[in-house]
Each structure stands twice: as structure tokens, then as C-alpha cells.
Scaffold this active site. Structure first.
Site, PDB file in Angstrom:
ATOM      1  CG  ASP A 126      -0.491  -0.102   3.308  1.00 41.45           C
ATOM      2  OD1 ASP A 126       0.862  -0.500   2.769  1.00 41.45           O
ATOM      3  OD2 ASP A 126      -0.812   0.593   3.265  1.00 41.45           O
ATOM      4  CB  ALA A 127       3.641   2.213   2.052  1.00 37.22           C
TER       5      ALA A 127
END
Length: 387
Positions: A126-127
Site C-alpha cells: 500500500d505504501a
């Protein structure tokens, strides 16, 4: 649904830069919440610090969110610091060759105990996608080809290393390169890792293959098909031949991860073809907030039952755009105010702060997303009035 709500309309103010009235794209808009976050949570060299932990950790998620907020604020200096720190400390000095490690801080074990550095080198997808997204949008909005190239390379590496073709589902985002294919026929997934705005923007990169478009579809299924009672789980398993199943580790609970699913849903563009389906899927959360006055901290997503505690101010900030998108403007206003009231009573932790920057920043008009996922910051149009 009208894109802007009456209660959000405020007096128009001009953007200023160094005290000079400007109307060009070089202008900035006053954003006190970002200024406070930058002062309290970002170090001078560009590290987002979670001071609620003894190890004073930095996670790649925090760096990715801060990059996004710096772009929304047109704060190029902070953006550059954040990017440099991330590349030098999480990506072995080269984001073109390495995905960033997910956690960095004061190490307490092994031969490096007492020193500062990477604690867990496994990346968090996600990052990685938020960093790629912010770089691509920074390249477009700031006309900086270096950012566009770096964002493209990072997104392609994430596609290669952090996705898999799941039987019966298709190419799907895994939470990281390793540790999430838990048995030959089981994969562990996270619905909050796939905001559809981000997935759509990456799918629109020039010259990309169809894998990104497939990821939009599988991300939508991951979001929509894992909430049988209208509440998203933190984690879920996908089983070959059986589809989505409750996660054995978290027992289908929805809490600090899942709260972002409602946040991303509430910020979807009105013309996004999936917006109506996503908003309606989680209407039970809106009904709960209207009845109880605040969001639950924990939900059993299989039974639709709730824990005894209310979510903190960050939870309220996260659900406020979702309530507004449904047209529940009074409820949205109440949750936004609750978030601010709780933050005023007690300093919010890192995670609550970023939820508030997303949720309240969106409601206050600092940014929005187009249907193709592109970012529209206020400094490219008209600044919202400050509080």
C-alpha cells in the site's frame, strides 16, 4: 449527488505565496492541519516519526502519506526531504532498484541492538503504490519528469514483486512480496491496501499492459465481496476454489486497517463508475454512526456485531467523507467536529493525524480526485477558506 455540499461552501479566499497575491499554479493554500503535522511529526531531514512507539519508528506508509499531503499543500521543499529520506533509508539509496522497507527505527535485538536502521525489510504494497501515485502526480502537477519516471519505475516494480494471479480471481495486489501466500492454495489480503483512486491512476499510466486494469477489477472485488454485513475486515484470506474467507489470524475483525476502506470510498469521484456500488456496500456503517453517534473501534464483520468501544477521532475523520458522499451532511459535520474536539483534548497519534489529514482535508476542499484517479489540489483552482 452534487460534488460540493452546501455546508462545505465557505467564503472564497485567494492563495498567497510569501505574502504576494497570486492566481497561478505556483500558489499555495493555507492548510493549518498540514502545518501542525509537519511541525510535530516530521523531522528536519524528512522522517515521519510515530512517537507512540518506544522505537520511534517510521513506516513506509507514513512516508507515502506525507508525500501525498506535501503535494496537496504544494510544499515542494518538504516533498523533496521526505523523498530523499525514504530513498536513502528505506530503499538502500535507490528507489529505482529497491522497494522501500516497511519499518525503520531503533533496533532492540541482535547485533545491531541500540542502533537506528531498518527493522523489517519486507516492503508494504500500500505504501509503495501511494509513493508511486504521489510521484506520478507530482510529476504531472509540478511538471517534473524525474518524478514521473521514478513513479513509473516504482509502480512497475510493485506490479512485478507484489502481485500474483489468484485462481478464479485474477492478478491481485498482495500486501508485500513475501509472507502472504500462506499455503499453496491460500493468500492473505488487505482491502484497505487498494484505494480505487490509486489503482485507477496507475492503470492509466501510458504504455502499461492490461495487468493494471485487471488490478482495478480485482481490487473492487476485494473491497465489495469481503463485507457480508456492510463492514470491511482488516484482513481476509482468498482460498483457491472457495473464494474469500475470514482471516484466521484476525478472526474477521475490522478495525484500524479497515477504517481506511470507508475513507477511500468517501473520496471517490462522483463520476467513478464503481462509486455507487461501493458507497451502498457499506451503508450499514453509516447507519451505525447515525444511530450511535460515532464509529465503532472494532467490528466482527462476519456476525455484524461490535466491540464495546468507540473509535478515536481519526475514525470519525475517516468516516466523515463517506457520510458526506451519501448525503448525510449533518452526520458528516458531527463526525468532523468530533475528530477536531478529540484532537484538541489530547494530542492525536501519528495514525489519527493522517486519517484526519485525509478525511478533513478532503471535506475542507484541499483536494479531490477525478474519475480516472488524478489528483486535483486546491492550489490548482481555488483555495478553501481557513478555519
Amino acid at each position: 449527488m452534487r460534488r460540493a455540499m452546501a455546508w462545505l461552501l465557505r467564503a472564497t479566499v485567494v492563495c498567497t505565496l510569501a505574502g504576494t497575491v497570486l492566481t497561478s499554479a505556483a500558489a499555495t493554500c493555507a492548510w493549518p492541519d498540514w502545518d501542525a503535522f509537519r511541525r510535530s511529526t516530521i523531522s528536519q531531514d524528512g522522517r515521519v516519526i510515530d512517537d507512540s512507539t518506544d522505537q520511534q519508528v517510521t513506516v513506509s506508509e507514513g512516508q507515502s502519506y506525507a508525500l501525498f499531503f506535501a503535494l496537496v499543500a504544494n510544499d515542494r521543499a518538504t516533498f523533496d526531504k521526505l523523498l530523499t529520506w525514504t530513498e536513502n533509508n528505506l530503499a538502500q539509496g535507490d528507489l529505482t532498484a529497491h522497494l522501500p522497507a516497511w519499518i525503520w527505527g531503533k533496533r532492540t535485538e541482535g547485533e545491531h541492538a541500540g542502533t537506528w536502521g531498518v527493522i523489517d525489510a519486507n516492503p508494504a504494497s500500500d505504501a509503495d503504490l501511494w509513493i508511486a501515485y504521489s510521484l506520478l502526480e507530482a510529476g504531472r502537477l509540478w511538471n517534473e519528469r524525474r518524478f514521473t519516471a521514478l513513479g513509473t519505475l516504482l509502480a512497475r516494480r510493485a506490479l512485478r514483486e507484489e502481485t500474483a494471479v489468484l485462481p478464479g480471481l485474477g492478478r491481485t495486489l498482495l500486501p508485500g512480496p513475501t509472507g502472504f501466500h500462506t499455503s499453496p492454495d491460500v493468500w492473505r489480503l488487505n482491502p484497505s491496501y487498494v484505494p480505487l483512486q490509486v489503482m485507477r491512476r496507475l492503470a492509466a499510466m501510458p504504455g502499461e499492459d492490461s495487468s493494471w486494469k485487471t488490478l482495478v477489477d480485482t481490487s473492487a472485488r476485494l473491497i465489495l465481496n469481503t463485507a457480508p454485513h456492510g463492514f470491511s475486515p482488516d484482513w481476509v484470506e482468498y482460498h483457491k476454489g472457495r473464494g474469500f474467507r475470514p482471516d484466521t489470524q484476525t478472526q474477521a475483525g475490522g478495525s484500524y486497517n479497515a477504517i481506511r476502506v470507508y475513507l477511500w470510498a468517501g473520496m471517490m469521484a462522483p463520476r467513478d463508475p464503481l462509486r455507487t456500488s461501493v458507497l451502498q456496500a457499506f451503508r450499514p456503517m453509516a447507519d451505525y454512526v447515525r444511530k450511535q453517534g460515532d464509529p465503532p473501534e472494532r467490528v466482527d464483520t462476519q456476525s455484524g456485531t461490535f466491540g464495546p468501544n468507540s473509535g478515536n477521532g481519526g475514525f470519525s475523520a475517516a468516516v466523515a467523507p463517506y457520510l458526506a458522499a451519501l448525503g448525510q451532511t449533518d452526520d458528516a459535520r458531527a463526525q468532523a467536529q468530533r475528530a477536531r474536539d478529540l484532537a484538541a483534548q489530547k494530542p492525536a497519534g501519528y495514525y489519527s493525524q493522517v486519517l484526519a489529514l485525509f478525511g478533513l482535508g478532503h471535506l475542507d476542499g484541499h483536494f479531490r480526485f477525478e474519475a480516472d484517479g488524478t489528483l486535483v489540489p486546491a492550489w490548482k483552482s481555488t483555495c478553501p477558506a481557513t478555519r
